[in-house]
Design an enzyme around this catalytic site. Sequence first.
Site, PDB file in Angstrom:
ATOM      1  N   CYS A   2       0.770  -1.051   0.204  1.00  0.00           N
ATOM      2  CA  CYS A   2      -0.146   0.051  -0.152  1.00  0.00           C
ATOM      3  C   CYS A   2       0.945   1.361   0.139  1.00  0.00           C
ATOM      4  CB  CYS A   2      -0.976   0.013   1.068  1.00  0.00           C
ATOM      5  SG  CYS A   2       0.084  -0.017   2.786  1.00  0.00           S
ATOM      6  N   ILE A  55      -5.827  -6.906   0.354  1.00  0.00           N
ATOM      7  CA  ILE A  55      -5.286  -8.052   0.095  1.00  0.00           C
ATOM      8  C   ILE A  55      -5.788  -9.021   1.284  1.00  0.00           C
ATOM      9  CG2 ILE A  55      -3.498  -9.364  -0.297  1.00  0.00           C
ATOM     10  CD1 ILE A  55      -2.170  -7.298  -1.793  1.00  0.00           C
ATOM     11  N   ASN A  77       3.039  -0.622   5.275  1.00  0.00           N
ATOM     12  CA  ASN A  77       2.983  -0.934   3.623  1.00  0.00           C
ATOM     13  C   ASN A  77       3.602  -2.286   3.769  1.00  0.00           C
ATOM     14  OD1 ASN A  77       3.502  -1.341   1.147  1.00  0.00           O
ATOM     15  ND2 ASN A  77       5.246  -0.046   1.105  1.00  0.00           N
ATOM     16  N   GLY A  78       2.813  -3.456   3.570  1.00  0.00           N
ATOM     17  CA  GLY A  78       3.523  -4.699   3.019  1.00  0.00           C
ATOM     18  C   GLY A  78       2.492  -5.662   3.728  1.00  0.00           C
ATOM     19  N   GLU A  79       3.207  -7.036   3.842  1.00  0.00           N
ATOM     20  CA  GLU A  79       2.483  -8.120   4.533  1.00  0.00           C
ATOM     21  C   GLU A  79       3.495  -8.808   5.579  1.00  0.00           C
ATOM     22  OE1 GLU A  79      -0.365  -8.413   3.573  1.00  0.00           O
ATOM     23  OE2 GLU A  79      -0.603  -7.447   1.666  1.00  0.00           O
TER      24      GLU A  79
END
Length: 660
Positions: A2, A55, A77-79
Amino acid sequence: MCGIAGLIGSGRDNVREDRHGVAERMASQLRHRGPDGGACYMDPSALLVHTRLSIIDLSTGAQPLHNEDKTLWLICNGEIFNYVELRAQLKARGHQFSTNSDCEVILHLYEEHGLEFIDHLNGQFALCLWDAKSQTAVLARDRVGIAPLFYREGSEGLWFASEVKAMLAGRQESPRMDVDAFNQLLSFWAPVSPSTIFAGVQEVSPGEMLVYREGRLESRRYWDLDFPAHGDHADISVDRAASEIRDLLEDATRIRLRADVPVAAYLSGGLDSSAITALIREQSTAPLKTYSLTFADSGLDESSYQSEVVRQLQTDHRSVDCSDEKIVERFEQAVWHAESPLIRSAPVPMSLLSELVHRDGTRVVLTGEGADEVFGGYDIFKEAKLRRFWASNPQSAWRPLLIKRLYPYLNLSQGNAGDYLARFFGGGVEQAAHPLFSHQPRMNSTAMIRQFMSDDFRRGSKVGPEQSLLDSLPAAFGSWSWFGQAQYLEMKTLMSGYLLSAQGDRMLMENSVEGRFPFLDHRLIEYVNRLDPRLKMRVLNEKFILKRSLGNLVPPSILKRYKQPYRAPMGQAFVGGREPDYLRYLLSEEQLSQYGYFDSRKVALLLKKLRAGRALGYKDNMALIVILSTQSWHQQFVEEFPSRFAVRQPSRQAGLQLVA
C-alpha cells in the site's frame, strides 16, 4: 502492499494550520499504491497517512490501526506472512484483536517486546509505529528492502513516505539532484543506501529501524546479511542441504500464498519462476494464473520455455508482447514511477506486465526474484571466478574457451566480440584482492557514462562512488570468502537498490499489484549463506544446490538450460525512424544546457552515432538510456514541480478519512 506517509513533529505554523491539506496532498501521490481507500490519524505531534490495497482482511483491515487504549498507532505497507502463528501466540498471552489484519500483530508484539518486536516478523514491510504515550515514532523496513520507505528531517519534524513524490507534495518544496548519489548510480545502478537521488532525502535501509524522539533520530541495524569466515562454512552434505533448502522454500511459498484474493505467478521461463510456479501448484488446487513477457527479438524472447512450463503445470496463462514502440511510449511514465534515472529500459516491460495483471483482476503475484542473488546464479559470479583464474594463470590457453562457456546465449562469432569480452573481463585481474573486485567490470561499464557529464555538474561531486560503497561495508566483510563478498555486494547494490525498487516495487505498484518473493525469505537466506560456496557454484554450474533441491519439480529442459538474464530493448529502440517528441526536446542543446547535467556537444555526437547505426554495442545504448531518463527525471520532478505538486484544498471526493 500500500502507501504510507506522514510527519512526526509539531510542524511549522502553515503545516499545523493545514494538516488535513498536507495529508490529502501526500495521499494523492500514493493512490496507485492504495486505490481501495485512504485514511489518516492526527494528533498535535503526529500525522499518519495510509492508502490501501486490500489483500488480507478485506472488511476490517483498514489502517491506521491502533491498540486497545489508542496509545499506539500503526501504518504499514506490506505483509506479515507469519501473522497466523504470531496471532495465536499473542492471543494465548491475553491480547485482544479488533481486526483480522496481518499487520495488527505488530502493535501487540510492540506491547510485549518493545523495539525487539521486529525480530519476530517474517514479511515484507515498511512501517511507522507512533507511541503517543512516550511521543516516540518507529520507522522500520524489511530485511532485504522489498518495501520502500524514505524520510527527510526538516524544521517541521520528520517527514516519511513510501515514495518521495508524496513528501514533495506534502512539503511543497522543489527537489534537486544529489550529485554524489548520481555518481553512485552510474557505478552500482542505484545510490549507496541510505542515499537517494534526491538531495536531502534518505531511505530507511534494508534491515534498519529508526527511532525518533524529542527531535532526535537514532538508527538501529536489526538485521544484515552475514557469511561465515572463509573456510568456516557449515559441514552439510549435498543431499541434506538440498532437502533442507526444499523444505524452507516450500514453507516460504506456503506462507506467501496467504491472502483473501487470488494469488498468481510471474513466469519468465527460467528456473526460478518455474520452480515457484510448480511449488504453488503443489500446495494449492485452485486455478493458477501465470503471466509472462514476450519479445519480437529472439535474443530476448523466452516464450518457448514459458509454453513448456505452462503445458506441464496446466496454468491459465497470459502474456504481453513488448515491442520497441510500447517501450518508447511508456518510458517517461516508468521514470516517473521509478523516481530515478534508469540504467536500462528493462523496468518498462515490467510496467507493461503489471498492467496486464491489473487489467486481469489480479492483485498478488509470486515471482522468482532473489534466487540468483541467494544462490549465486548471475554471470557476475562466474565472471569473478573466471577473472580470478586469469589472475593466477595469465597465459592460460583456456581463456577464449572459458569466455564461450560463460556466455552460451550470446553470438560471439561476429567480429571480435569474443576478443572484446576477453579484454574487458580480463582487465584489472591484478587487483584480485580488492574488496570490490567481483563488481569492477560492471562498475567500469556504467561509469563510462560520466564522460557525457558537464564539467560543472561533475565538479559538484564530493565523495567518489567506490569510496562510498567501501565505507558502507561491515567490519567482517574482509574475512568472508570471495563468493560471499560478491553476494553481499550484489544484494546490497543491484538487488535492493534497483531490482526490488525501480524494476520491482515501483513497476508493480504503478498498477496496484503486489509482488511476493519466496526466495527472499530471511530463513532461506540465512541457511544458504552458511553453505560452502562450492555448493552454490560447481565449477561454472550456477545454483547447483538449488537445482539439486528442485529434483523433478520443473521440466528437465528448464533445469538444464543456461541462465539467461532478463534483458529488454535498449537505446536503438529510441532513435532512427519515428523518434519520440520527448527525446528531441529533452536531448536538444537548449534543454541539455538548461538542466546542466550533460555536455550537449558530446550528447549530440552520441545521437549522431546511434542514428547512423554505428553504436558501440551495450555502452552507447546504455548511455542514451541514462541521459534520456535523467533529463526526463529533471523535467518531471524539478521543472514541472509546481503543476504536479500544486497546493490543493482538501477534497471530499478523495476519500481520505480522519480516524481518532
